[in-house]
Design a protein around this motif. Structure first.
Motif, PDB file in Angstrom:
ATOM      1  N   ASP B  53      -5.292  24.094   3.797  1.00 37.65           N
ATOM      2  CA  ASP B  53      -6.654  23.730   4.182  1.00 37.65           C
ATOM      3  C   ASP B  53      -6.713  23.369   5.669  1.00 37.65           C
ATOM      4  O   ASP B  53      -5.767  22.793   6.202  1.00 37.65           O
ATOM      5  CB  ASP B  53      -7.103  22.540   3.329  1.00 37.65           C
ATOM      6  N   ARG B  59      -3.921  19.827   0.898  1.00 37.85           N
ATOM      7  CA  ARG B  59      -4.735  20.763   0.120  1.00 37.85           C
ATOM      8  C   ARG B  59      -4.328  22.194   0.433  1.00 37.85           C
ATOM      9  O   ARG B  59      -4.012  22.535   1.589  1.00 37.85           O
ATOM     10  CB  ARG B  59      -6.227  20.607   0.472  1.00 37.85           C
ATOM     11  N   VAL B  61      -5.618  26.395  -0.352  1.00 41.04           N
ATOM     12  CA  VAL B  61      -6.806  27.181  -0.667  1.00 41.04           C
ATOM     13  C   VAL B  61      -6.364  28.553  -1.154  1.00 41.04           C
ATOM     14  O   VAL B  61      -5.560  29.215  -0.494  1.00 41.04           O
ATOM     15  CB  VAL B  61      -7.700  27.340   0.576  1.00 41.04           C
ATOM     16  N   VAL B  76      -9.935  25.426  -4.141  1.00 42.94           N
ATOM     17  CA  VAL B  76      -9.256  24.395  -3.352  1.00 42.94           C
ATOM     18  C   VAL B  76      -8.464  23.521  -4.312  1.00 42.94           C
ATOM     19  O   VAL B  76      -9.014  23.053  -5.318  1.00 42.94           O
ATOM     20  CB  VAL B  76     -10.264  23.521  -2.576  1.00 42.94           C
ATOM     21  N   GLU B 100      -7.446  27.669   8.793  1.00 44.28           N
ATOM     22  CA  GLU B 100      -6.515  27.729   7.658  1.00 44.28           C
ATOM     23  C   GLU B 100      -5.224  28.427   8.066  1.00 44.28           C
ATOM     24  O   GLU B 100      -5.248  29.384   8.832  1.00 44.28           O
ATOM     25  CB  GLU B 100      -7.162  28.477   6.488  1.00 44.28           C
TER      26      GLU B 100
END
Lengths: 134, 109
Positions: B53, B59, B61, B76, B100
């Motif tokens: 992320d 995180r 993605v 996510v 990203e």
């Protein structure tokens, strides 16, 4: 450069409803803060409408109806982490919302919430438009 | 907390989505996602790309080109211990974010 190729150019999106939101002529149908995702989502159409997020940059997405390509909402990501610290006017409007939640009875809460949401959506739309340049 | 679903992701991770996340966050915000649980699972199991992320280092993605025209499904997930991941949200997008950082398939753990 985006890692995932853009499928729809920004110029394909229509902004009639978005401009109504900016001018305050169109109240939001949904304004929702998703805490785990830290994103504020605002819609001017029924939440049942399928929307696609079109990133203007890493913090702002236009939400559009894929049937019409009409922009029908906004998604402000990293809302508490990035948007609130950066924009004082948004912080002020957000704080009003926090106070609204302390209303004493349901009628007062509903009236205050509706007024706040309309003001907040206008503020968010104006800010997003300035930020995006759209 | 009960799970709405669990899926095996590339890189040996297992991804789960709680009922609360699915019903109150994903479908609660986007009712049109109610019929898309299978698409979300397929995105996790067979993404075309996984990235870190752009804002939160804990995180990841996942992206997969949707069966529906001109969009991707984006999922996510939060990174947890022991190769576990928890779904934070999922929704259709038409691009990724510039910030990203691709972690699969361009590099592997």
């Amino acid at each position: 450069m985006a890692t995932v190729p853009r499928l729809i150019p920004t110029s394909n999106l229509k902004s009639r409803l978005f401009r109504q939101m900016m001018s305050g002529d169109r109240a939001p149908t949904l304004m929702r803060y998703d805490s785990p995702f830290d994103a504020l989502m605002m819609l001017t159409v029924s939440p049942e409408t399928e929307t696609v997020a079109h990133y203007v940059d890493d913090h702002l997405a236009l939400l559009y109806d894929p049937e019409s390509n009409e922009i029908v909402g906004l998604q402000l990501e990293a809302f508490k982490k990035w948007w609130l610290p950066k924009y004082k006017e948004l912080r002020a409007a957000w704080q009003v919302g926090v106070q609204v939640k302390k209303a004493h009875d349901l009628a007062e809460l509903l009236a205050a919430t509706e007024k706040h949401e309309k003001k907040m959506s206008q503020k968010v739309a104006e800010l997003a438009a300035t930020y995006w340049g759209g | 907390m009960t799970d709405a679903f669990e899926a095996a992701a590339p890189r040996g991770n297992r991804v789960f989505c709680t009922v609360d996340t699915w019903e109150n966050h994903i479908v609660g915000t986007r009712p049109s996602m109610a019929s898309r649980q299978h698409d979300v699972m397929r995105t996790i199991e067979n993404p075309f790309l996984i990235a870190l992320d752009s804002d939160q280092s804990d995180r990841e993605v996942f992206y997969r080109l949707s069966d529906r025209q001109a969009r991707y499904m984006k999922v996510v997930v939060e990174i947890l211990p022991r190769r576990m991941r928890r779904v934070v949200t999922a929704f259709p997008v038409d691009s990724g974010k510039a910030g990203e950082k691709v972690i699969w398939p361009q590099s592997r753990d």
